[in-house]
Design a protein around this motif. Structure first.
Motif, short mmCIF file in Angstrom:
data_model
loop_
_atom_site.label_atom_id
_atom_site.label_comp_id
_atom_site.label_asym_id
_atom_site.label_seq_id
_atom_site.Cartn_x
_atom_site.Cartn_y
_atom_site.Cartn_z
N ILE A 130 -14.17 69.35 42.46
CA ILE A 130 -15.00 70.17 43.36
C ILE A 130 -15.45 71.46 42.68
CG2 ILE A 130 -15.05 71.39 45.58
CD1 ILE A 130 -13.04 69.36 46.65
N VAL A 131 -14.53 72.09 41.94
CA VAL A 131 -14.84 73.44 41.43
C VAL A 131 -15.05 73.52 39.92
CG1 VAL A 131 -13.64 74.61 43.33
CG2 VAL A 131 -12.37 74.00 41.25
N GLY A 132 -14.81 72.40 39.21
CA GLY A 132 -14.84 72.43 37.73
C GLY A 132 -16.12 73.03 37.17
N ASP A 133 -17.28 72.51 37.61
CA ASP A 133 -18.55 73.00 37.05
C ASP A 133 -18.77 74.47 37.39
OD1 ASP A 133 -18.98 70.54 36.03
OD2 ASP A 133 -20.41 69.90 37.59
N LEU A 134 -18.44 74.82 38.62
CA LEU A 134 -18.63 76.22 39.04
C LEU A 134 -17.76 77.15 38.18
CD1 LEU A 134 -20.02 78.00 41.24
CD2 LEU A 134 -17.89 77.82 42.53
N LYS A 322 -24.56 73.32 48.37
CA LYS A 322 -24.53 72.32 49.45
C LYS A 322 -23.47 71.28 49.17
CE LYS A 322 -29.31 72.29 50.86
NZ LYS A 322 -30.55 71.66 50.51
N SER A 323 -23.42 70.82 47.91
CA SER A 323 -22.46 69.75 47.59
C SER A 323 -21.02 70.24 47.74
CB SER A 323 -22.78 69.20 46.20
OG SER A 323 -21.64 69.10 45.43
N ILE A 324 -20.72 71.49 47.30
CA ILE A 324 -19.35 72.02 47.48
C ILE A 324 -19.04 72.12 48.97
CG2 ILE A 324 -17.88 74.07 47.17
CD1 ILE A 324 -19.14 74.43 44.42
N TYR A 325 -19.97 72.61 49.73
CA TYR A 325 -19.76 72.77 51.17
C TYR A 325 -19.49 71.42 51.84
CZ TYR A 325 -20.35 74.73 55.85
OH TYR A 325 -20.14 75.14 57.14
N GLN A 326 -20.28 70.41 51.43
CA GLN A 326 -20.09 69.08 52.03
C GLN A 326 -18.73 68.50 51.67
OE1 GLN A 326 -23.59 67.12 50.60
NE2 GLN A 326 -24.88 68.06 52.19
N LYS A 327 -18.31 68.73 50.41
CA LYS A 327 -16.99 68.21 50.01
C LYS A 327 -15.87 68.88 50.82
CE LYS A 327 -18.30 66.86 45.36
NZ LYS A 327 -18.57 67.42 44.03
N ILE A 328 -16.03 70.17 51.09
CA ILE A 328 -15.01 70.87 51.91
C ILE A 328 -14.99 70.26 53.31
CG2 ILE A 328 -14.37 73.07 52.97
CD1 ILE A 328 -15.63 74.45 50.53
N GLU A 329 -16.18 70.04 53.87
CA GLU A 329 -16.23 69.46 55.23
C GLU A 329 -15.63 68.06 55.26
OE1 GLU A 329 -20.29 70.02 56.73
OE2 GLU A 329 -19.29 71.51 58.00
#
Ligand code: GCU
Length: 332
Positions: A130-134, A322-329
């Motif tokens: 989820i956070v690697g690229d960020l 958006k993709s991080i947010y969707q993964k959290i949801e």
């Protein structure tokens, strides 16, 4: 005033004793990574960093270790993050809000009501998928994010009243962290967000520059904010992590085996801190109550959630956020 002046003096003294590359004795073993930390030694992140330092030292037979400088001794977070960029210190703990000025995508973790619990946060913040690229996205700014600590949930506290709805914050000047998202957040919540470093808050409330602040129970108690703002309302509006950032050149120069040990020992330290935080926060709340603080659970959380919704929507504007947010949801 006193606090910030003292920090500058103490910082200058401490700085003169460390090398300009963030590690002591750059070319000779043992290598000691200097870690800048803004909270006292009682904070669970301090205990976790000590645990990391010990693990690193043991597993490298003393060749590598770390020294933690607490209490903003090397400066406030904004400064120590910049010192990590230049390599003046090897690592710094930095509230997530500070990194959005380097890469706006970091603002996804600065959004109110993103997580409901520390457990939810734990599943996301150190999950490389989820956070690697960020976390790797700031290497062009000379740092790498090694991982995240939790900082619990932040709530609003005022000098003269409890807060139940956004209307109760009208005209109230509330300290927020140095992030545009956090300033906007306070506006949506009904108040006026004033950005400043943590060490200046007590005096600013005392002298009337601020009407209050927002933070977790541990900082509220350890920095004695209850003395100047005893009305703590459980808005629990923000669960914003703290990142451990490292100078990227120092990281890249490490032999692969040491990188592995460093990552493994940090993973243990992060996990320890996530597990320790809730109990420490409960203890801090009890301590603050003894010191005169009053806590209110009578908060219309739905009203605050609705008030900040436009801000959340306005920040989820590209594929990364958006993709991080969707993964959290999806994990909920
Ligand atoms: C939290 C966080 C810190 C940060 C602080 C702040 O306590 O853990 O990293 O410094 O808030 O309000 O600035």
């Amino acid at each position: 005033k006193f606090t910030s002046y003292f920090s500058v003096i103490a910082g200058a003294v401490a700085l003169s004793t460390i090398s300009p590359v963030g590690i002591s004795a750059a070319f000779a073993a043992p290598v000691v990574f200097e870690i800048a930390f803004n909270q006292p030694e009682t904070h669970p992140q301090f205990k976790a960093l000590q645990m990391f330092a010990e693990g690193l030292k043991n597993r490298t037979n003393g060749e590598y270790s770390a020294e933690v400088f607490p209490n903003e001794l090397l400066g406030a977070q904004k400064e120590t993050v910049e010192m990590t960029q230049t390599g003046t210190v090897a690592m710094s703990v930095a509230a997530a809000s500070l990194l959005e000025s380097w890469n706006p995508d970091f603002s996804v973790f600065n959004l109110p009501y993103l997580f409901n619990s520390i457990e939810e946060q734990k599943d996301v913040l150190n999950n490389p998928e989820i956070v690697g690229d960020l976390y790797n996205s700031v290497t062009d700014q000379s740092v790498i994010v090694l991982g995240s600590f939790t900082a619990g949930a932040r709530s609003v506290y005022l000098k003269d009243r409890f807060v139940k709805t956004p209307a109760d914050l009208a005209g109230k000047k509330i300290r927020v962290m140095q992030s545009d998202t956090n300033v906007q957040m306070m506006k949506h919540m009904g108040g006026v967000g004033i950005a400043m470093g943590q060490g200046e808050v007590y005096t600013a409330i005392q002298t009337g520059v601020l009407d209050g602040g927002e933070n977790n129970e541990i900082v509220y108690s350890s920095l004695k904010h209850a003395e100047v703002a005893p009305y703590f309302s459980n808005t629990r509006h923000l669960m914003i992590p703290d990142y451990l950032v490292m100078n990227v050149d120092l990281y890249k120069e490490l032999p692969d085996g040491i990188k592995t040990i460093l990552k493994e020992e940090l993973a243990k330290a992060f996990a320890f801190e996530f597990d320790a935080f809730a109990a420490d926060a409960a203890k801090a709340r009890a301590d603050a109550e003894k010191a005169g603080a009053k806590f209110s659970d009578d908060v219309d959380m739905e009203a605050f959630r609705a008030a900040v919704k436009p801000l959340v929507d306005s920040k989820l504007t590209n594929d990364v956020t958006k993709s991080i947010y969707q993964k959290i949801e999806a994990l909920r």
